[in-house]
Design a protein around this motif. Structure first.
Motif, PDB file in Angstrom:
ATOM      1  N   GLU A  18      -7.941  -7.063  -2.302  1.00  0.00           N
ATOM      2  CA  GLU A  18      -9.358  -6.948  -2.914  1.00  0.00           C
ATOM      3  C   GLU A  18      -9.217  -6.596  -4.392  1.00  0.00           C
ATOM      4  OE1 GLU A  18     -12.609  -5.284  -0.819  1.00  0.00           O
ATOM      5  OE2 GLU A  18     -11.961  -6.230   1.088  1.00  0.00           O
ATOM      6  N   ASP A  19      -8.552  -5.226  -4.354  1.00  0.00           N
ATOM      7  CA  ASP A  19      -8.523  -4.519  -5.658  1.00  0.00           C
ATOM      8  C   ASP A  19      -7.101  -4.157  -5.841  1.00  0.00           C
ATOM      9  OD1 ASP A  19      -8.699  -2.349  -3.947  1.00  0.00           O
ATOM     10  OD2 ASP A  19     -10.601  -1.758  -5.021  1.00  0.00           O
ATOM     11  N   PHE A  20      -5.980  -4.459  -5.021  1.00  0.00           N
ATOM     12  CA  PHE A  20      -4.776  -4.213  -5.129  1.00  0.00           C
ATOM     13  C   PHE A  20      -3.951  -5.170  -4.713  1.00  0.00           C
ATOM     14  CE2 PHE A  20      -1.396  -1.887  -2.751  1.00  0.00           C
ATOM     15  CZ  PHE A  20      -0.387  -1.968  -3.512  1.00  0.00           C
ATOM     16  N   TYR A  21      -3.086  -5.457  -5.527  1.00  0.00           N
ATOM     17  CA  TYR A  21      -2.028  -6.578  -5.118  1.00  0.00           C
ATOM     18  C   TYR A  21      -0.566  -6.065  -5.534  1.00  0.00           C
ATOM     19  CZ  TYR A  21      -6.142  -9.184  -5.031  1.00  0.00           C
ATOM     20  OH  TYR A  21      -7.234  -9.693  -4.690  1.00  0.00           O
ATOM     21  N   THR A  80      -2.035   4.181  -3.398  1.00  0.00           N
ATOM     22  CA  THR A  80      -3.398   3.381  -3.653  1.00  0.00           C
ATOM     23  C   THR A  80      -4.410   3.315  -2.212  1.00  0.00           C
ATOM     24  OG1 THR A  80      -2.007   1.442  -2.798  1.00  0.00           O
ATOM     25  CG2 THR A  80      -2.199   1.803  -4.976  1.00  0.00           C
ATOM     26  N   PHE A  81      -3.944   3.358  -1.181  1.00  0.00           N
ATOM     27  CA  PHE A  81      -4.729   3.568   0.069  1.00  0.00           C
ATOM     28  C   PHE A  81      -5.482   4.911   0.020  1.00  0.00           C
ATOM     29  CE2 PHE A  81      -1.865   0.452   2.454  1.00  0.00           C
ATOM     30  CZ  PHE A  81      -2.396  -0.712   2.033  1.00  0.00           C
ATOM     31  N   ARG A  98       1.504   1.798  -1.859  1.00  0.00           N
ATOM     32  CA  ARG A  98       0.744   1.180  -0.876  1.00  0.00           C
ATOM     33  C   ARG A  98       0.138   2.716  -0.441  1.00  0.00           C
ATOM     34  NH1 ARG A  98       3.772  -3.546   1.204  1.00  0.00           N
ATOM     35  NH2 ARG A  98       2.479  -5.154   1.021  1.00  0.00           N
ATOM     36  N   GLN A 134      -9.764   3.747  -9.600  1.00  0.00           N
ATOM     37  CA  GLN A 134     -10.273   2.918  -8.664  1.00  0.00           C
ATOM     38  C   GLN A 134     -11.867   2.630  -9.036  1.00  0.00           C
ATOM     39  OE1 GLN A 134     -12.763   3.136  -6.329  1.00  0.00           O
ATOM     40  NE2 GLN A 134     -11.649   1.559  -5.049  1.00  0.00           N
ATOM     41  N   GLY A 169      -8.180   4.871  -2.336  1.00  0.00           N
ATOM     42  CA  GLY A 169      -9.426   3.993  -2.014  1.00  0.00           C
ATOM     43  C   GLY A 169      -9.260   2.672  -2.225  1.00  0.00           C
ATOM     44  N   PHE A 170      -8.043   2.177  -2.880  1.00  0.00           N
ATOM     45  CA  PHE A 170      -8.140   0.739  -3.287  1.00  0.00           C
ATOM     46  C   PHE A 170      -7.750   0.050  -1.899  1.00  0.00           C
ATOM     47  CE2 PHE A 170      -6.754   2.736  -7.169  1.00  0.00           C
ATOM     48  CZ  PHE A 170      -7.150   1.743  -8.216  1.00  0.00           C
ATOM     49  N   VAL A 171      -7.910  -1.142  -1.902  1.00  0.00           N
ATOM     50  CA  VAL A 171      -7.930  -1.939  -0.759  1.00  0.00           C
ATOM     51  C   VAL A 171      -7.147  -3.243  -0.971  1.00  0.00           C
ATOM     52  CG1 VAL A 171      -9.118  -3.645   0.954  1.00  0.00           C
ATOM     53  CG2 VAL A 171     -10.380  -1.627   0.054  1.00  0.00           C
ATOM     54  N   GLU A 172      -5.780  -3.441  -0.422  1.00  0.00           N
ATOM     55  CA  GLU A 172      -5.088  -4.379  -0.929  1.00  0.00           C
ATOM     56  C   GLU A 172      -5.465  -5.915  -0.351  1.00  0.00           C
ATOM     57  OE1 GLU A 172      -0.361  -5.430  -0.107  1.00  0.00           O
ATOM     58  OE2 GLU A 172      -1.065  -3.847   1.084  1.00  0.00           O
TER      59      GLU A 172
END
Length: 97
Positions: A91-94, A82-83, A79, A60, A86-89
């Motif tokens: 923005e930095d996670f797809y 990653t959530f 998901r 992250q 601290g990842f934000v779908e």
């Protein structure tokens, strides 16, 4: 995401194909793969280490994260992980597959 390079959730055929394209076609750094299959953890694919999903949080802020998992229910599990890290779908996670 592109400036930092990427890490990919899913070290199967789809994840490897995406990783290859990012490295060769777009010249992006491939930091790592994340995999649930314990037999794959510890391998190296496309010069990137394969980690278990418990290591996602270590990337992250260091790499964008792409989910390339195909099994039923796997996208939801990625998901969650990653959530929690601290990842934000978007923005930095797809999710790409």
């Amino acid at each position: 995401i592109a400036e930092k390079g990427v890490a990919i959730c899913g070290a199967g055929p789809i994840g490897k194909r995406i990783g290859r394209q990012l490295q060769k076609g777009y010249q992006r750094k491939l930091h790592a793969f994340f995999e649930v299959n314990p037999r794959r953890v510890g391998e190296t694919i496309l010069d990137a280490p394969v980690h278990g999903t418990n290591s996602i949080g270590e990337y992250q802020g260091r790499a964008g994260l792409l989910s390339a998992v195909g099994q039923s229910g796997a996208r939801e599990r990625v998901r969650e992980l990653t959530f929690a890290a601290g990842f934000v779908e978007g923005e930095d996670f797809y999710c790409v597959a």
